[in-house]
Design a protein around this motif. Sequence first.
Motif, PDB file in Angstrom:
ATOM      1  N   THR A 445       0.833  -1.204   0.000  1.00 57.95           N
ATOM      2  CA  THR A 445       0.000   0.000   0.000  1.00 57.95           C
ATOM      3  C   THR A 445       0.866   1.251   0.000  1.00 57.95           C
ATOM      4  N   ARG A 446       1.933   1.205   0.784  1.00 60.81           N
ATOM      5  CA  ARG A 446       2.806   2.369   0.911  1.00 60.81           C
ATOM      6  C   ARG A 446       3.666   2.622  -0.324  1.00 60.81           C
ATOM      7  N   LEU A 447       4.134   1.531  -0.974  1.00 62.45           N
ATOM      8  CA  LEU A 447       5.207   1.708  -1.954  1.00 62.45           C
ATOM      9  C   LEU A 447       4.934   1.178  -3.355  1.00 62.45           C
ATOM     10  N   MET A 448       3.977   0.271  -3.518  1.00 60.59           N
ATOM     11  CA  MET A 448       3.800  -0.308  -4.849  1.00 60.59           C
ATOM     12  C   MET A 448       3.372   0.720  -5.907  1.00 60.59           C
ATOM     13  N   PRO A 449       2.528   1.713  -5.597  1.00 63.30           N
ATOM     14  CA  PRO A 449       2.238   2.735  -6.616  1.00 63.30           C
ATOM     15  C   PRO A 449       3.496   3.453  -7.096  1.00 63.30           C
ATOM     16  N   LYS A 450       4.461   3.655  -6.199  1.00 65.64           N
ATOM     17  CA  LYS A 450       5.716   4.300  -6.591  1.00 65.64           C
ATOM     18  C   LYS A 450       6.528   3.376  -7.498  1.00 65.64           C
ATOM     19  N   GLY A 451       6.574   2.077  -7.139  1.00 68.04           N
ATOM     20  CA  GLY A 451       7.297   1.124  -7.968  1.00 68.04           C
ATOM     21  C   GLY A 451       6.705   1.000  -9.351  1.00 68.04           C
ATOM     22  N   HIS A 452       5.379   1.059  -9.431  1.00 68.71           N
ATOM     23  CA  HIS A 452       4.698   0.984 -10.733  1.00 68.71           C
ATOM     24  C   HIS A 452       4.975   2.236 -11.556  1.00 68.71           C
ATOM     25  N   ALA A 453       4.969   3.389 -10.911  1.00 71.90           N
ATOM     26  CA  ALA A 453       5.233   4.644 -11.621  1.00 71.90           C
ATOM     27  C   ALA A 453       6.661   4.682 -12.172  1.00 71.90           C
ATOM     28  N   LEU A 454       7.596   4.032 -11.478  1.00 66.57           N
ATOM     29  CA  LEU A 454       8.983   3.981 -11.934  1.00 66.57           C
ATOM     30  C   LEU A 454       9.179   2.967 -13.057  1.00 66.57           C
ATOM     31  N   GLY A 455       8.201   2.116 -13.272  1.00 70.13           N
ATOM     32  CA  GLY A 455       8.308   1.095 -14.306  1.00 70.13           C
ATOM     33  C   GLY A 455       8.916  -0.202 -13.814  1.00 70.13           C
ATOM     34  N   LEU A 456       9.019  -0.374 -12.490  1.00 66.86           N
ATOM     35  CA  LEU A 456       9.629  -1.575 -11.918  1.00 66.86           C
ATOM     36  C   LEU A 456       8.590  -2.627 -11.509  1.00 66.86           C
ATOM     37  N   VAL A 457       7.338  -2.238 -11.406  1.00 64.66           N
ATOM     38  CA  VAL A 457       6.247  -3.170 -11.086  1.00 64.66           C
ATOM     39  C   VAL A 457       5.372  -3.316 -12.328  1.00 64.66           C
ATOM     40  N   SER A 458       5.156  -4.528 -12.754  1.00 64.46           N
ATOM     41  CA  SER A 458       4.400  -4.774 -13.987  1.00 64.46           C
ATOM     42  C   SER A 458       2.932  -4.373 -13.830  1.00 64.46           C
TER      43      SER A 458
END
Length: 623
Positions: A445-458
């Motif tokens: 919840t805290r960090l996955m939106p950031k990872g997705h925005a960076l292109g690191l989370v599919s």
Amino acid sequence: MIKYTAQETDVAVIGAGHAGLEAALACARMGVRTILFTLTLDLVGNMPCNPSIGGTGKGHLVFEIDALGGEMGRAANAVMLQSRMLNASKGPAVRSLRMQSDRVRYRDYMKNIVERTDNLLLKQSEVVSVEAEEGRIVGVTTSFGAFYPCKCVIIATGTSLGGRIIVGEEAYESGPDNTLPAKRLVDSLAEIGVKLTRFKTGTPPRVHADSIDYEKLERQDGDENPTMFGYYESRPNLMPCYVAYTNRKTHDIIKANLDRSPLYSGVIHGTGPRYCPSIEDKVVRFSDKERHQIFVEPMGTDTKEVYLQGLSSSLPEEVQLELIHSIEGLEHAEFMRTAYAIEYDCCDPLQLTNSLEFREISGLFGAGQFNGSSGYEEAAAQGLIAGINAALKVKGEEPFTLTRSESYIGTLIDDLVTKGTNEPYRIMTSRSEYRLLLRQDNAQTRLMPKGHALGLVSDERYNEFLDNENALSELIYSLEHESIRGGSALDDLLESRGYARTGAGIVKAELLKRPEITIHDVMALSGDEGRYSDNLLSRAETEIKYSGYIKRQLAEVERFKKLEEKVIPENIDYTEIRGLRLEAAQKLQKLRPENIGRASRISGVSPSDISVLLIYLSQGGKR
């Protein structure tokens, strides 16, 4: 040395340990050309110390790395021997996952991932020089004279930089596991302005499994329902661990040989980790203790090597044998690897910004033990952030940073670059003032939106995350707004937990706030058992039971957020601010914090100094 220009790249990562792997993978996955240099291809992702991932505080880091799109959690899941949730009987803020790992399979997994990643070249070669011109990185040079032009360099040398192994009276230059020491690189870093210091760490012996009398040890199995990092599909535990104990005889052997210990004879000069001391250090510092725990841990399914966690030592080999044979269950233990201490060079992290870039050398980043930390998880977390920021710098975009209030990664980095460290830094839940907000269960919840925005989370994984978040919101809403009617089932439950009968309905959340009532009790009463995953149920239970404390911490975050948003001009001259103490002015002038929040956390800067600084800024910088 005769040099020749090799292939040009965007980012060069020096070191393929846990920090270097995450750094290189992040850069490559963000579309940046990357070369990952290693002293030997055989030790990519090596675990020179304990064969495990996670632990107290460290498990939080791995969940956060996974939520941002890093690889460590997935690797640990894939090679798990045993999964245990530490502090399971305590509050949710301090529960931490620890996985016993197959050391060889972990290395194979990571090497395979690197070899199959686009934009990433894995190369066995010793980097002997980092080249900078006018304060900006221009490339690296290897021992064969190859110059690789690049825009950014990430140093992730672990304990290899200037490494020196010490066992008793014997000492020799070496990296971990008797690999090459990165000696020539030390002088190059000093030449371009990197300030270095010297730390020490160590490992225990490895013994042959068949020489252990397991009947005399305490068996330690994994959890009945193992948790995975990132909450992927669960896997079964494969192997048990065991616990042994030192005794008076063990301690007497150590005390009788302290004059032969490099720690006490002056042979070792580097500072060791306070929270992971050697056995001789523990016996001296905690002389009142009659025994110390030793965790007997397997190193893989296809090896007889067993790791004796808690017996790190630099005593001579014959003394190590004697003290281990004094321990019940290890009387006939046969050494496969001798314990050793290792000294190594690392940088003063006060030279770094929150993006892990050196302030005075544009394009140079540090990660892992090179930054003064200790542990695989701390290294991987820093490697991920350094890799993200190197890629962003190549692309000409703003740096990516995390705050203390949103992650343990932010706490780790802020501690290092703001306070510095005079010993190998280890993360712990006690280091975070926001630990109830920074639980393992809400890392996504805290960090996955950031990872997705960076292109690191599919997109696929992010959509699964959004589905889970919607399900959680639905569950919490139902608990807060739906009632359970009074009846014999409700009355029986209350009575069995020591409460009076109600005779009427009660809101589910109000029932759940009673300490003895669990989420499973509530779901059983409402007939909703099996509708939600255990992870979602546990998360909802925490959010409701601790709602008052969570609201209080959120209020604190908002209050301190104002300080973090109060930017300090880059060109401010602290020595001219009237009322600011000399020590504070000198520290602020040296570290040049970006905002008031960070300035307030610098050692030697008092609340009164911050008040003076706030007044100065509110007056437009007038004296």
